[in-house]
Scaffold this motif. Structure first.
Motif, PDB file in Angstrom:
ATOM      1  N   LEU A 209      -5.747  -1.130   2.869  1.00 32.85           N
ATOM      2  CA  LEU A 209      -6.820  -0.305   3.395  1.00 32.85           C
ATOM      3  C   LEU A 209      -6.559   0.045   4.847  1.00 32.85           C
ATOM      4  O   LEU A 209      -6.313  -0.813   5.676  1.00 32.85           O
TER       5      LEU A 209
ATOM      6  N   GLN B 103       0.421   2.981   1.518  1.00 33.44           N
ATOM      7  CA  GLN B 103       1.275   2.209   0.606  1.00 33.44           C
ATOM      8  C   GLN B 103       2.729   2.418   0.997  1.00 33.44           C
ATOM      9  O   GLN B 103       3.274   3.525   0.847  1.00 33.44           O
TER      10      GLN B 103
ATOM     11  N   LEU C  79      -3.014   7.247   0.197  1.00 33.09           N
ATOM     12  CA  LEU C  79      -3.907   7.459  -0.932  1.00 33.09           C
ATOM     13  C   LEU C  79      -5.331   7.593  -0.427  1.00 33.09           C
ATOM     14  O   LEU C  79      -5.810   6.742   0.325  1.00 33.09           O
TER      15      LEU C  79
ATOM     16  N   LYS D  97       5.431  -1.774  -2.211  1.00 32.01           N
ATOM     17  CA  LYS D  97       4.332  -2.656  -1.793  1.00 32.01           C
ATOM     18  C   LYS D  97       3.032  -2.164  -2.425  1.00 32.01           C
ATOM     19  O   LYS D  97       2.943  -1.021  -2.892  1.00 32.01           O
ATOM     20  N   GLY D  98       2.010  -3.018  -2.409  1.00 26.29           N
ATOM     21  CA  GLY D  98       0.691  -2.593  -2.835  1.00 26.29           C
ATOM     22  C   GLY D  98      -0.018  -1.824  -1.730  1.00 26.29           C
ATOM     23  O   GLY D  98       0.333  -1.940  -0.553  1.00 26.29           O
ATOM     24  N   PRO D  99      -1.012  -1.011  -2.075  1.00 26.99           N
ATOM     25  CA  PRO D  99      -1.769  -0.276  -1.054  1.00 26.99           C
ATOM     26  C   PRO D  99      -2.523  -1.226  -0.124  1.00 26.99           C
ATOM     27  O   PRO D  99      -2.946  -2.310  -0.548  1.00 26.99           O
TER      28      PRO D  99
ATOM     29  N   PHE E 256      -9.133   7.202  -7.100  1.00 25.92           N
ATOM     30  CA  PHE E 256      -8.031   7.381  -6.172  1.00 25.92           C
ATOM     31  C   PHE E 256      -7.395   8.751  -6.344  1.00 25.92           C
ATOM     32  O   PHE E 256      -7.289   9.270  -7.469  1.00 25.92           O
ATOM     33  N   GLY E 257      -6.929   9.308  -5.229  1.00 23.60           N
ATOM     34  CA  GLY E 257      -6.055  10.466  -5.294  1.00 23.60           C
ATOM     35  C   GLY E 257      -4.662  10.024  -5.711  1.00 23.60           C
ATOM     36  O   GLY E 257      -4.349   8.829  -5.742  1.00 23.60           O
ATOM     37  N   ALA E 258      -3.817  11.003  -6.018  1.00 23.97           N
ATOM     38  CA  ALA E 258      -2.463  10.688  -6.488  1.00 23.97           C
ATOM     39  C   ALA E 258      -1.549  10.226  -5.362  1.00 23.97           C
ATOM     40  O   ALA E 258      -0.480   9.670  -5.620  1.00 23.97           O
TER      41      ALA E 258
ATOM     42  N   LEU F 257      -0.936  -2.860 -10.685  1.00 18.45           N
ATOM     43  CA  LEU F 257      -1.444  -3.401  -9.425  1.00 18.45           C
ATOM     44  C   LEU F 257      -2.735  -4.166  -9.683  1.00 18.45           C
ATOM     45  O   LEU F 257      -3.636  -3.678 -10.357  1.00 18.45           O
TER      46      LEU F 257
ATOM     47  N   GLY G 276      -1.916   8.855  -9.706  1.00 16.74           N
ATOM     48  CA  GLY G 276      -2.620   7.917  -8.836  1.00 16.74           C
ATOM     49  C   GLY G 276      -2.886   6.596  -9.537  1.00 16.74           C
ATOM     50  O   GLY G 276      -2.231   6.232 -10.517  1.00 16.74           O
TER      51      GLY G 276
ATOM     52  N   MET H  67     -12.326   6.154   1.518  1.00 18.23           N
ATOM     53  CA  MET H  67     -11.318   5.280   2.060  1.00 18.23           C
ATOM     54  C   MET H  67      -9.950   5.945   2.061  1.00 18.23           C
ATOM     55  O   MET H  67      -9.695   6.844   1.268  1.00 18.23           O
TER      56      MET H  67
ATOM     57  N   TYR I 253      -5.948   4.561   1.987  1.00 17.14           N
ATOM     58  CA  TYR I 253      -5.020   3.447   1.838  1.00 17.14           C
ATOM     59  C   TYR I 253      -3.620   3.930   2.192  1.00 17.14           C
ATOM     60  O   TYR I 253      -3.252   5.072   1.944  1.00 17.14           O
TER      61      TYR I 253
ATOM     62  N   GLY J 275      -2.327  -6.660  -4.574  1.00 18.70           N
ATOM     63  CA  GLY J 275      -1.090  -7.401  -4.667  1.00 18.70           C
ATOM     64  C   GLY J 275       0.097  -6.454  -4.542  1.00 18.70           C
ATOM     65  O   GLY J 275      -0.080  -5.238  -4.428  1.00 18.70           O
ATOM     66  N   PRO J 276       1.315  -6.991  -4.575  1.00 26.20           N
ATOM     67  CA  PRO J 276       2.520  -6.175  -4.375  1.00 26.20           C
ATOM     68  C   PRO J 276       2.892  -5.320  -5.580  1.00 26.20           C
ATOM     69  O   PRO J 276       3.710  -4.417  -5.465  1.00 26.20           O
TER      70      PRO J 276
END
Lengths: 110, 112
Positions: free
Chosen positions: A46, A38, A88, A42-44, A100-102, B90, B42, A34, A36, B104-105
């Motif tokens: 998809l 960001q 990401l 804000k949150g990531p 997840f990647g950084a 998160l 990450g 996947m 993402y 979420g934010p």
């Protein structure tokens, strides 16, 4: 060695450029891949989701998975300033164990 | 649209305080997750839950606990906050057999 390696950048390109973002991984058991996006504070969210190897296209975005090389890519065509964000990569072999990647910070300059 | 909300965007706490971070999702998702996000590292999974009252440790559960009393709500608890828990937290949710996590934010927690 981290399970997922991603160049943090930052990457700066002019508007209209083709952007290539990449991740490598070490665990051959990963089956789901996947990307993402960001935005700042804000949150990531998809962006692209691929199962196993191959390509997937969605508008200006193309995701590629090369399982033999343990390498995944996200291409952005005709990049726009609104694409400026951190990208990401993420991968999983079951839905409760995602890695997840950084993240790579991308800036598209007008 | 799936909505995941977190109780606070910014939080400042003192060392040793008990801290509660709340997450609520409105799409009846079975799975919920807590991550922390640090520069260069990450997202790292702290805990996840696949059902009410069920919880599983992630990669970095030390110093944290969780509670899921209702399907839509997943709480992260820092029993005694320490400065190394300063981070972005998160919350995410996803349906039972999906890989599409909705985030979420985030809550930016600073422990002084």
């Amino acid at each position: 060695q981290k399970e997922v390696e991603q160049d943090p950048g930052p990457l700066s390109v002019p508007e209209g450029a083709i952007v290539s973002l990449n991740c490598t991984y070490s665990n051959s058991a990963f089956q789901y891949f996947m990307w993402y996006r960001q935005y700042s504070r804000k949150g990531p969210e998809l962006l692209m989701y691929t199962y196993s190897s191959g390509n997937k296209e969605d508008g200006r975005f193309t995701a590629q998975v090369d399982k033999s090389s343990k390498y995944i890519s996200l291409f952005i065509r005709d990049s726009q300033p609104s694409d400026s964000a951190t990208y990401l990569c993420a991968m999983a072999y079951n839905n409760n164990d995602m890695r997840f990647g950084a993240g790579t910070r991308l800036t598209v300059k007008p | 649209d799936v909505k995941v909300t977190q109780s606070s965007r910014y939080l400042v706490k003192r060392t040793g305080e008990k801290v509660f971070l709340e997450c609520v999702q409105d799409m009846d998702h079975e799975n919920m997750f807590w991550y922390r996000q640090d520069p260069g590292l990450g997202l790292r999974l702290i805990y996840f839950s696949y059902d009410v009252k069920m919880k599983e440790k992630g990669d970095i559960p030390e110093g944290y606990s969780v509670s899921r009393e209702k399907k839509e709500r997943f709480s992260l608890i820092l029993e005694s906050a320490s400065t190394n828990q300063t981070s972005m937290y998160l919350c995410a949710s996803c349906p039972g057999h999906s890989y599409e996590q909705y985030f979420g934010p985030g809550t930016r927690l600073t422990v002084t």
